[in-house]
Design a protein around this motif. Structure first.
Motif, PDB file in Angstrom:
ATOM      1  N   ARG A 392       1.641  11.320 -68.811  1.00 19.11           N
ATOM      2  CA  ARG A 392       1.625  11.919 -70.151  1.00 19.11           C
ATOM      3  C   ARG A 392       3.016  11.882 -70.777  1.00 19.11           C
ATOM      4  O   ARG A 392       3.175  11.587 -71.959  1.00 19.11           O
ATOM      5  CB  ARG A 392       1.139  13.367 -70.090  1.00 19.11           C
ATOM      6  N   ALA A 393       4.011  12.191 -69.945  1.00 14.44           N
ATOM      7  CA  ALA A 393       5.374  12.195 -70.462  1.00 14.44           C
ATOM      8  C   ALA A 393       5.769  10.802 -70.950  1.00 14.44           C
ATOM      9  O   ALA A 393       6.383  10.644 -72.012  1.00 14.44           O
ATOM     10  CB  ALA A 393       6.344  12.676 -69.386  1.00 14.44           C
ATOM     11  N   LEU A 394       5.394   9.782 -70.189  1.00 14.12           N
ATOM     12  CA  LEU A 394       5.733   8.405 -70.579  1.00 14.12           C
ATOM     13  C   LEU A 394       5.014   8.025 -71.870  1.00 14.12           C
ATOM     14  O   LEU A 394       5.593   7.416 -72.768  1.00 14.12           O
ATOM     15  CB  LEU A 394       5.366   7.421 -69.456  1.00 14.12           C
ATOM     16  N   VAL A 395       3.731   8.401 -71.934  1.00 20.99           N
ATOM     17  CA  VAL A 395       2.953   8.075 -73.132  1.00 20.99           C
ATOM     18  C   VAL A 395       3.579   8.733 -74.366  1.00 20.99           C
ATOM     19  O   VAL A 395       3.634   8.149 -75.449  1.00 20.99           O
ATOM     20  CB  VAL A 395       1.475   8.503 -72.957  1.00 20.99           C
ATOM     21  N   SER A 396       4.110   9.941 -74.166  1.00 22.75           N
ATOM     22  CA  SER A 396       4.692  10.666 -75.296  1.00 22.75           C
ATOM     23  C   SER A 396       5.907   9.931 -75.872  1.00 22.75           C
ATOM     24  O   SER A 396       6.303  10.158 -76.998  1.00 22.75           O
ATOM     25  CB  SER A 396       5.074  12.086 -74.892  1.00 22.75           C
TER      26      SER A 396
END
Ligand code: ADP
Ligand code: ZN
Length: 712
Positions: A392-396
């Motif tokens: 999720r952090a990477l996608v953000s």
């Protein structure tokens, strides 16, 4: 590890087909030839457990998986067939350069044409070696797995008649193992590219999941799976409970003072602990060196060599030390911290006593030691939600590259690296150096949290077993053997901490023998220095000890010493004979029994077929050595009545045939008369009848004697 893990259910399903299939070969003429090689080339008189079976299967052309404990003698399983296969080549895959070099050196000492090709060998020498292989001169070629990616090498290999592909440390192919190596990953397709020889895979890892994985990844065809006995009877196990890290260091120091001038390894869980313990030991004036992966390569190389060559006796190390260590005469392996699993423990501890001589393996355990291992599990197998959070952090960041340290808010979240690796392997993330990014949004559903959890759980289960071992109040050997699925062993071995054996009789030589042993070592040292070889490749300590005890005077006598093969005799025999001859015993003097022999000879089972408890076994042993009851009690630190109890039982069971030394015949008759017909029950009433004329001990033994006669 997301991608690799997906295959696990398939592997589980086939676990029954391979685990624990014990192959019983028919010991035909091929095995006789193998035996001749064993004797003439290696100078050994008998196969170790499992060797004959595995060699038989290999010589029969079968694919074979050999599971044997460290030090069990795996190398011989492919070396003997390789020597028998004239004019063809055995290719041996081995993960470590140092290990290869040692084996090749040792083989050459035995007169076997062997060579290693790896990145440290200069190109022109590689060419020369490959020429020898092509001409059929070479029996064994050791290579690192990367070699099969070298086109020139493969071109030569394809023209050669390869009779066997041996894969050492085969567990390195499995991600379920404790030592997965990416370089092993592609070994599955090698066979087809080198003329389709049979494969023998060897490992000390008995985890069924790993075994099945080896069979699957190497595509073994209806393999013979041989699981050798895992017991290493010469190793004495102990687990010592301490209250604090400080006490640990003290106990280890004490232990090392018992060592004398012999080799030992102390394993620590982290580099920091290696540093701290080394400093502590050096302050205590114990000569030792540290070894861990954070040190420069040259330093590590230097220390490893000094250890191999006996100029350095004690190494304090992380588990980075050892895979390349083939040293047969390590007398102690101490563990400052618990390893991640019993597989790791047994592999590391198993580096003690490879020569079959007595050695000790002690694990030190403090209550909070488990936490360190749990932390490591969090690092390598984070909770599934960490993987999801990282994604999720990477996608953000919308596909932008970010430094790995900036991925998570709390930067001390363990397991971010492992989480990124899992995402990369499943195609959801990319990574270059320290920079990482999401390859696409919307992939969260592809993260297989169940599999991640399974891996994590697997790690915890292994740690649980390890901890149960460390805290065990019952036989440690039995625990290990149970864990490895080794069946039919005793519940109590009599040679480990909880079995409360007296300290294992170290295999010490006495007086003149010891002097002679040292003289033989000096001769060995001279040869080793001249040839720039590790001393054990000339003769190992076990061989020198046997020479010192037996003092051969002739070539024939020397050739009966275990470890003296024909070629070695031609090279070194006379030099060692000159020394043993000068110490020769008078012809009539018998060869003295080994100090350790007596203890090993105590029967595990009685004549009635039932187990004799280890404690009674020790009493019996001392009795047989001529010790009387009070002396046995003193020696063992037990009450006289306890020893009398043991002796009584042993008399009843027919292990001791005579009680005359404790109760004379007349007294026995008086007891018989007082007791009346039938087996004698409780002693109280008899004692009252007979009074002080008979001691309690005499009564007890007389009863045993009388009752035994009645049962017979
Ligand atoms: P592993 O690879 O299983 O850890 P090795 O093959 O290195 O073990 O063997 C350990 C030691 O045992 C070596 O020193 C080897 O020479 C010795 N050895 C192997 N087989 C025999 C045997 N049949 N008799 C006596 N010593 C043996
Ligand atoms: Zn035991």
């Amino acid at each position: 590890m997301v991608a690799a893990s997906l295959k696990c259910s398939r592997l589980r399903a086939m676990s029954h087909s391979t685990s624990g299939t014990i192959h019983r070969p028919n010991p035909g003429p091929v095995l006789n030839r193998a035996r001749t090689v064993l004797q003439e080339v290696f100078g050994y008189h008998d196969f170790r457990p499992g060797q004959a079976e595995v060699i038989g299967a290999v010589l029969g052309g079968r694919d074979t998986l050999a599971v044997m404990p460290t030090g069990g003698g795996k190398s011989l399983c492919f070396q003997v067939p390789a020597i028998l296969a004239e004019r063809s080549l055995t290719v041996v895959v081995s993960p470590l350069l140092a290990l290869m070099k040692d084996q090749v050196d040792a083989l050459r000492q035995d007169g076997v044409p062997a060579a290693a090709v790896n990145s440290t060998v200069p190109r022109d020498e590689q060419m020369r070696i490959m020429e020898g292989a092509a001409n059929g001169r070479l029996r064994m070629l050791y290579v690192a797995p990367e070699r099969f990616g070298d086109a020139a090498f493969m071109a030569v290999l394809r023209r050669i008649n390869v009779s066997l592909l041996a894969i050492d440390e085969a567990h390195c192919i499995s991600q379920w193992g404790h030592d997965f190596r990416p370089s092993y990953r592609d070994l599955g397709n090698v066979r087809a590219r080198i003329g389709d020889p049979p494969i023998v895979a060897l490992t000390a890892t008995a985890d069924p999941l790993v075994r099945d994985d080896i069979v699957a990844k190497l595509e073994l065809r209806e393999p013979v799976v041989h699981v050798a006995g895992f017991d290493r009877p010469n190793l004495r196990f102990d687990a010592v409970h301490v209250k604090s890290q400080k006490e640990k260091a003290e106990r280890i120091t004490e232990k090392l003072r018992e060592l004398g001038d012999e080799p030992a390894i102390i394993y620590c869980g982290t580099r920091k602990k290696v540093e701290a313990l080394t400093d502590h030991l050096q302050r205590q004036r114990i000569r030792c060196a540290r070894y861990h992966a954070g040190m420069p390569d040259e330093d590590r190389q230097r220390i490893q060599e000094a250890f191999a060559r006996d100029s350095l006796r004690i190494i304090v190390a992380t588990n980075a030390f050892g895979m390349g260590i083939d040293k047969p005469d390590v007398r102690m392996v101490l563990h400052h911290d618990i390893p991640e699993s019993l597989e790791s423990y047994y592999q590391e501890a198993g580096r003690a006593g490879r020569d079959g001589e007595p050695a000790e393996c002690v694990l030190y355990f403090a209550p909070r030691d488990r936490q360190l291992r749990e932390f490591f599990i969090d690092l390598s197998h984070p909770e599934p939600h960490v993987v999801v959070d990282v994604y999720r952090a990477l996608v953000s960041h919308q596909g932008r590259r970010v430094h790995i340290r900036e991925v998570m808010q709390e930067d001390d979240e363990p397991g971010v690296n492992a989480a990124v690796l899992a995402l990369v392997e499943s195609g959801l993330a990319g990574r270059q150096g320290q920079m990482v990014w999401a390859t696409r949004p919307g992939g969260e559903g592809e993260i297989d949290t169940a599999v991640l959890e399974a891996h994590r759980e697997h790690s915890f289960q292994k740690l649980d077993a390890m901890q149960r071992y460390a805290e065990s109040m019952t036989c440690l050997r039995a625990r290990i053997l149970d864990y490895f699925g080794d069946e039919g062993h005793e519940r109590a071995c009599g040679n480990c901490g909880p079995c409360v054996a007296p300290p294992a009789a170290r295999n010490v030589l006495e007086g003149e023998d010891e002097e002679l042993f040292q003289a033989l070592r000096a001769v060995r040292r001279r040869f080793a220095d001249e040839a720039n070889l590790p001393p054990f490749t000339i003769f190992n300590d076990a061989t020198l000890r046997e020479m010192a005890r037996r003092r051969p005077r002739t070539r024939t006598e020397m050739l009966t010493v275990s470890g003296v093969g024909n070629v070695k005799f031609e090279r070194y025999g006379e030099a060692f004979l000159a020394v043993t001859r000068s110490h020769a015993r008078s012809a009539a003097a018998p060869v003295p029994a080994r100090a350790t022999r007596a203890a090993a000879d105590a029967p595990i089972r009685g004549r009635d077929g039932k187990t004799i408890a280890p404690t009674a076994r020790q009493t019996l042993e001392l009795y047989r050595r001529g010790f009387d009851i009070p002396r046995i009690a003193a020696e063992r630190g037990l009450a006289v009545t306890t020893i009398v109890g043991h002796i009584g039982d042993l008399v009843m069971r027919g292990e001791i045939d005579d009680v005359a030394q404790w109760v004379d015949a007349a007294t026995v008759e008086r007891v018989r008369a007082a007791a009346g017909p039938g087996p004698i029950g409780p002693l109280g009433p008899l004692k009252e009848k007979l009074g002080d004329s008979v001691t309690y001990e005499q009564l007890h033994l007389a009863r045993a004697w009388i009752n035994r006669g009645m049962r017979a």
